[in-house]
Design an enzyme around this catalytic site. Structure first.
Site, mmCIF file in Angstrom:
data_model
loop_
_atom_site.group_PDB
_atom_site.id
_atom_site.type_symbol
_atom_site.label_atom_id
_atom_site.label_comp_id
_atom_site.label_asym_id
_atom_site.label_seq_id
_atom_site.Cartn_x
_atom_site.Cartn_y
_atom_site.Cartn_z
ATOM 1 N N SER A 109 0.854 -1.184 0.000
ATOM 2 C CA SER A 109 0.000 0.000 0.000
ATOM 3 C C SER A 109 0.890 1.234 0.000
ATOM 4 O O SER A 109 2.057 1.178 0.409
ATOM 5 C CB SER A 109 -0.821 -0.049 1.274
ATOM 6 O OG SER A 109 -1.066 1.243 1.770
ATOM 7 N N SER A 110 0.317 2.375 -0.418
ATOM 8 C CA SER A 110 1.120 3.598 -0.469
ATOM 9 C C SER A 110 1.491 4.089 0.936
ATOM 10 O O SER A 110 2.385 4.919 1.073
ATOM 11 C CB SER A 110 0.366 4.694 -1.214
ATOM 12 O OG SER A 110 -0.873 4.937 -0.596
ATOM 13 N N CYS A 111 0.838 3.560 1.973
ATOM 14 C CA CYS A 111 1.150 4.039 3.328
ATOM 15 C C CYS A 111 2.484 3.500 3.850
ATOM 16 O O CYS A 111 2.906 3.847 4.943
ATOM 17 C CB CYS A 111 0.020 3.750 4.300
ATOM 18 S SG CYS A 111 -0.194 2.017 4.634
ATOM 19 N N TYR A 138 -0.282 -1.029 10.016
ATOM 20 C CA TYR A 138 -0.485 -1.695 8.726
ATOM 21 C C TYR A 138 0.771 -1.524 7.854
ATOM 22 O O TYR A 138 1.240 -2.467 7.222
ATOM 23 C CB TYR A 138 -1.698 -1.045 8.059
ATOM 24 C CG TYR A 138 -2.080 -1.576 6.719
ATOM 25 C CD1 TYR A 138 -2.703 -2.809 6.604
ATOM 26 C CD2 TYR A 138 -1.845 -0.842 5.560
ATOM 27 C CE1 TYR A 138 -3.095 -3.295 5.360
ATOM 28 C CE2 TYR A 138 -2.229 -1.316 4.316
ATOM 29 C CZ TYR A 138 -2.852 -2.542 4.229
ATOM 30 O OH TYR A 138 -3.232 -3.019 2.996
ATOM 31 N N LYS A 142 3.264 -4.308 6.041
ATOM 32 C CA LYS A 142 3.460 -4.341 4.586
ATOM 33 C C LYS A 142 4.937 -4.182 4.208
ATOM 34 O O LYS A 142 5.411 -4.807 3.256
ATOM 35 C CB LYS A 142 2.606 -3.247 3.920
ATOM 36 C CG LYS A 142 1.122 -3.550 3.978
ATOM 37 C CD LYS A 142 0.819 -4.796 3.167
ATOM 38 C CE LYS A 142 -0.637 -5.174 3.157
ATOM 39 N NZ LYS A 142 -0.890 -6.432 2.430
ATOM 40 N N HIS A 181 -12.745 3.313 3.938
ATOM 41 C CA HIS A 181 -11.930 4.414 3.424
ATOM 42 C C HIS A 181 -12.848 5.541 2.950
ATOM 43 O O HIS A 181 -14.068 5.387 2.897
ATOM 44 C CB HIS A 181 -11.045 3.925 2.271
ATOM 45 C CG HIS A 181 -9.873 3.133 2.744
ATOM 46 N ND1 HIS A 181 -8.734 3.718 3.228
ATOM 47 C CD2 HIS A 181 -9.676 1.801 2.832
ATOM 48 C CE1 HIS A 181 -7.885 2.783 3.582
ATOM 49 N NE2 HIS A 181 -8.423 1.609 3.358
HETATM 50 P P1 GDP Z 1 -5.938 7.252 4.423
HETATM 51 O O1 GDP Z 1 -5.764 7.505 2.943
HETATM 52 O O2 GDP Z 1 -5.091 6.138 4.927
HETATM 53 O O3 GDP Z 1 -5.758 8.514 5.228
HETATM 54 O O4 GDP Z 1 -7.412 6.696 4.680
HETATM 55 P P2 GDP Z 1 -8.915 7.167 4.423
HETATM 56 O O5 GDP Z 1 -9.344 6.838 3.024
HETATM 57 O O6 GDP Z 1 -9.719 6.550 5.519
HETATM 58 O O7 GDP Z 1 -8.937 8.762 4.637
HETATM 59 C C1 GDP Z 1 -8.463 9.653 3.660
HETATM 60 C C2 GDP Z 1 -8.819 11.086 4.031
HETATM 61 O O8 GDP Z 1 -10.235 11.270 3.853
HETATM 62 C C3 GDP Z 1 -8.517 11.480 5.485
HETATM 63 O O9 GDP Z 1 -8.047 12.812 5.476
HETATM 64 C C4 GDP Z 1 -9.894 11.417 6.131
HETATM 65 O O10 GDP Z 1 -10.015 12.253 7.278
HETATM 66 C C5 GDP Z 1 -10.765 11.929 4.981
HETATM 67 N N1 GDP Z 1 -12.197 11.632 5.107
HETATM 68 C C6 GDP Z 1 -13.205 12.532 4.934
HETATM 69 N N2 GDP Z 1 -14.395 11.986 5.178
HETATM 70 C C7 GDP Z 1 -14.158 10.665 5.474
HETATM 71 C C8 GDP Z 1 -15.010 9.586 5.815
HETATM 72 O O11 GDP Z 1 -16.240 9.712 5.897
HETATM 73 N N3 GDP Z 1 -14.402 8.379 6.046
HETATM 74 C C9 GDP Z 1 -13.045 8.216 5.946
HETATM 75 N N4 GDP Z 1 -12.521 7.000 6.165
HETATM 76 N N5 GDP Z 1 -12.204 9.243 5.654
HETATM 77 C C10 GDP Z 1 -12.759 10.447 5.421
#
Ligand code: GDP
Length: 314
Positions: A109-111, A138, A142, A181
């Protein structure tokens, strides 16, 4: 070239979004796709994995089995994300070596990249700085998986490789608002706002973080390409090259769903990494660059979800 014709390919994690996409993509190759359910083999149990692998003897494995989740799930269940993923990948790799598996494609993953890695993030920025704390559990698992493939290459000359996808979405995604996500979460929130005619949609964080998104079927196409053509020690980034802010993502989702709502930003939720864009020059140099537009991809994901989901009650 690794010819897939007549090969027996185990897609580990076939019930997940990525595994499902790989199974769909492999259907157009002349290979035999093998899958096994959790009720038959518990991937966290070494003996079960080894017995099944010795009996089944796949030629190749696409390793899409993992404990995955969004920013909140990662942050609140660190043991699950670290320990389960370490166990699953080590069990599969160990058993694959004993069963003499020719090709093993590990997915990360990119993380895995440092929180403040230079953007776009190239493969060689791995292990150059501290990780983003919300998903380091995570990420550490990875990173260990990438190193495990490299170790098998080095010590046993195994032709095993790794690919690192960017943020993914598409059919089979997790739409649970607590653990998902951002893409499925916002699709669901806009859809439900439309159904209940709600004036507002809540977006976590500030809306300013930048993210790149890739449809899982595009990823699957890239993975099959890598399985056939790539043999190298270094992992390969797989991204779309298109970056949007979370606010822009919400606006695009609003267009696809066909509902305008006021965006409310919930500052009590974490932003995570400020920016996560992958440098995909290596993948492009190997010869793959075949990504659909973000809007088309979102429309496809939304249509699939609408087909499958339970009715939403107002
Ligand atoms: P990340 O890419 O590992 O940070 O994972 P996420 O896809 O869960 O979050 C990406 C970004 O989207 C973060 O800045 C979250 O705070 C934002 N975000 C905004 N609304 C939401 C939501 O309803 N759910 C999630 N999971 N992230 C959200």
């Amino acid at each position: 070239m690794y010819d897939l014709s007549g090969k027996r390919i185990w897609v580990a994690g076939h019930r997940g979004m990525v595994g499902g996409a790989v199974v769909r993509r492999l259907a157009s190759e002349h290979c035999e796709v093998i899958t096994v359910g959790r009720e038959v083999v518990d991937l966290t149990r070494q003996a079960e994995v080894e017995d099944w692998m010795t009996e089944t003897k796949p030629d190749a494995i696409v390793m899409a089995a993992a404990k995955v989740g969004g920013i909140l799930a990662n942050d609140t269940h660190p043991v699950d994300f670290l320990a389960e993923n370490l166990a699953i990948q080590t069990n599969i790799a160990t058993a694959a070596h004993k069963a003499d598996v020719e090709r093993f494609l590990f997915l990360g993953s990119s993380c895995i990249y440092p929180k403040l890695a230079p953007q776009p993030m190239a493969e060689d920025s791995l292990l150059t700085g501290p990780l983003e704390p919300t998903n380091e559990w995570y990420a550490i698992a990875k990173i260990a998986g990438i190193k495990l493939c490299q170790a098998y290459r080095k010590q046993y000359r195994r032709d095993w490789i790794s690919a690192m996808p960017t943020n993914l979405y598409g059919p089979g995604d997790n739409y649970d608002l607590q653990s998902s996500h951002v893409m499925p979460a916002l699709l669901r929130k806009f859809h439900e706002a439309k159904e209940s005619r709600s004036a507002e949609v809540t977006v976590w964080g500030s809306g300013t973080p930048l993210r790149e998104f890739l449809h899982c079927d595009d990823l699957a196409d890239a993975l099959v390409f890598l399985l056939k053509t790539y043999s190298g020690y270094d992992h390969v980034n797989v991204g779309s090259g298109v970056e949007v802010s979370i606010r822009e993502l919400a606006e695009t989702i609003a267009e696809v769903v066909g509902y305008e709502a006021k965006l409310t930003f919930d500052a009590t939720k974490p932003d995570g990494s400020p920016r996560k864009l992958m440098d995909c020059s290596r993948l492009h140099a190997i010869g793959w660059n075949n990504v659909r537009s973000l809007k088309d991809g979102i429309a496809n994901a939304y249509a699939h979800w609408l087909e499958r989901k339970e009715p939403v009650r107002p």
